[in-house]
Design a protein around this motif. Structure first.
Motif, short mmCIF file in Angstrom:
data_model
loop_
_atom_site.label_atom_id
_atom_site.label_comp_id
_atom_site.label_asym_id
_atom_site.label_seq_id
_atom_site.Cartn_x
_atom_site.Cartn_y
_atom_site.Cartn_z
N GLU A 120 18.53 -53.49 -22.49
CA GLU A 120 17.47 -54.49 -22.13
C GLU A 120 16.17 -53.65 -22.41
OE1 GLU A 120 18.29 -58.21 -21.01
OE2 GLU A 120 19.31 -57.18 -22.43
N GLY B 62 33.82 -54.77 -17.11
CA GLY B 62 33.10 -55.69 -18.43
C GLY B 62 32.88 -54.82 -19.41
N GLU B 63 32.23 -55.22 -20.42
CA GLU B 63 31.95 -54.81 -21.69
C GLU B 63 30.11 -54.39 -21.47
OE1 GLU B 63 31.71 -54.91 -26.38
OE2 GLU B 63 32.51 -56.31 -25.41
N LYS C 201 22.82 -54.38 -19.98
CA LYS C 201 23.48 -56.00 -19.87
C LYS C 201 25.11 -55.70 -20.00
CE LYS C 201 23.19 -60.39 -21.91
NZ LYS C 201 22.35 -61.27 -23.07
N VAL C 202 25.83 -56.37 -19.15
CA VAL C 202 26.91 -56.25 -19.14
C VAL C 202 27.87 -57.84 -19.32
CG1 VAL C 202 29.35 -55.21 -18.02
CG2 VAL C 202 26.85 -54.02 -17.82
N ARG C 203 28.71 -57.66 -20.08
CA ARG C 203 29.59 -59.17 -20.08
C ARG C 203 30.76 -58.85 -19.22
NH1 ARG C 203 31.09 -58.93 -25.13
NH2 ARG C 203 29.39 -60.33 -26.04
N SER D 111 30.70 -64.07 -17.85
CA SER D 111 29.52 -64.20 -17.28
C SER D 111 29.01 -62.87 -17.54
CB SER D 111 29.31 -64.47 -15.96
OG SER D 111 30.03 -63.52 -15.06
N TYR D 112 27.67 -62.94 -17.28
CA TYR D 112 26.85 -61.52 -17.70
C TYR D 112 26.03 -61.01 -16.20
CZ TYR D 112 27.06 -62.94 -22.35
OH TYR D 112 27.67 -63.46 -23.68
N LYS D 113 25.82 -59.76 -16.25
CA LYS D 113 25.21 -59.01 -15.29
C LYS D 113 24.31 -58.11 -15.81
CE LYS D 113 28.08 -59.44 -11.34
NZ LYS D 113 26.93 -60.21 -10.22
N ILE D 114 23.03 -57.85 -15.08
CA ILE D 114 22.01 -57.03 -15.54
C ILE D 114 21.85 -55.88 -14.57
CG2 ILE D 114 19.92 -56.50 -16.43
CD1 ILE D 114 21.19 -58.37 -18.15
N ILE E 257 27.16 -54.29 -23.34
CA ILE E 257 26.85 -55.00 -24.60
C ILE E 257 25.35 -54.72 -25.21
CG2 ILE E 257 28.56 -56.67 -24.22
CD1 ILE E 257 26.16 -58.73 -23.78
#
Length: 264
Positions: A237, A231-232, A243-245, A250-253, A234
């Motif tokens: 935090e 993912g990217e 934080k990754v898109r 979807s997103y992951k932290i 982005i």
């Protein structure tokens, strides 16, 4: 390339280092060690250092340099700066201790930019969370560990070129200073680390690392619970997490773990 510099004498001078440090810190310097962090642990456990004294262990080369998650860190004879800075008294509830690796990364990047890259197009940037990049290559790794009421900050910087395994040639970089810098650079990193610990806040450190982030906007890969993701990156935090898109939208932290940048 910095091949022209391989014969340049750049030795760590302990007396000059002590003069450059802003406060009294005992320095232990060795020609060769397995690992400066391992030696620092041995010294603490054996009682070779006073229980409340801060100190530094430095080596011209390491035979078993350590990175995060048990990874090895390549340390070549006299071609890098390898040291572990041991600090006593950062309480476990200290907000700075929670992001100490990030704080040190800021100190290292600032030191490289101030002393070496100030007149060059390259600049040192922070890859989440413990690597320093310059010119799309890793030039420094940082490892922070806790031992009772101490924290051990290991720093390894690739200064001058050396042979690396083929699989790492596209990842490992070198600072390539134009003049001897080991003593001044080590003092600068320690002094800046001390200054940030004393005068900065959690929020200010996060703000600084956002400013000098190398990873934001990059396509990355990582593994979570044995599942591979891409993912990217982005955002960083407020607590320092990444934080990754994900490619599915979807997103992951991410609060820990290894991430790889996908160069295309």
């Amino acid at each position: 390339t910095c091949e022209r510099l391989v014969d340049m004498q750049d030795s760590l001078c302990v007396n000059d280092l002590i003069d450059l440090l802003k406060r009294e810190i005992e320095v232990f310097h060795y020609d060769i060690l397995d690992s400066t962090s391992t030696e620092a642990r041995r010294m603490i456990k054996s009682g070779a250092v006073d229980g409340e004294d801060d100190f530094v262990v430095a080596a011209d080369s390491q035979t078993s340099g350590r990175g995060r998650h048990g990874n090895s860190f390549i340390s070549y004879d006299d071609r890098g700066l390898y040291f572990t800075y041991v600090i006593h008294g950062l309480s476990k509830n200290n907000e700075i201790r929670d992001i100490l690796t990030t704080l040190v990364a800021v100190a290292v990047a600032d030191s490289l930019n101030s002393l070496i890259f100030d007149k060059e197009e390259r600049s040192a940037k922070v890859k989440w969370v413990n690597d320093i990049y310059a010119g799309d290559r890793k030039v420094c790794g940082i490892l922070s560990e806790a031992l009772d009421d101490r924290v051990l900050i290991g720093v390894g910087i690739n200064l001058y070129e050396f042979d690396v395994p083929d699989e790492l040639k596209d990842k490992v970089g070198f600072v390539c200073p134009s003049e001897p810098c080991k003593t001044a650079l080590m003092a600068e990193i320690i002094n800046r680390t001390d200054d940030l610990i004393r005068s900065s806040t959690h929020d200010k450190i996060i703000e600084r690392v956002r400013e000098m982030s190398y990873i934001i906007g990059k396509n990355i890969s990582f593994t979570e619970n044995n599942v591979a993701f891409e993912g990217e990156a982005i955002a960083i935090e407020d607590d320092g997490a990444l934080k990754v898109r994900i490619s599915d939208g979807s997103y992951k932290i991410l609060r820990s773990g290894e991430v790889s940048i996908n160069f295309k």
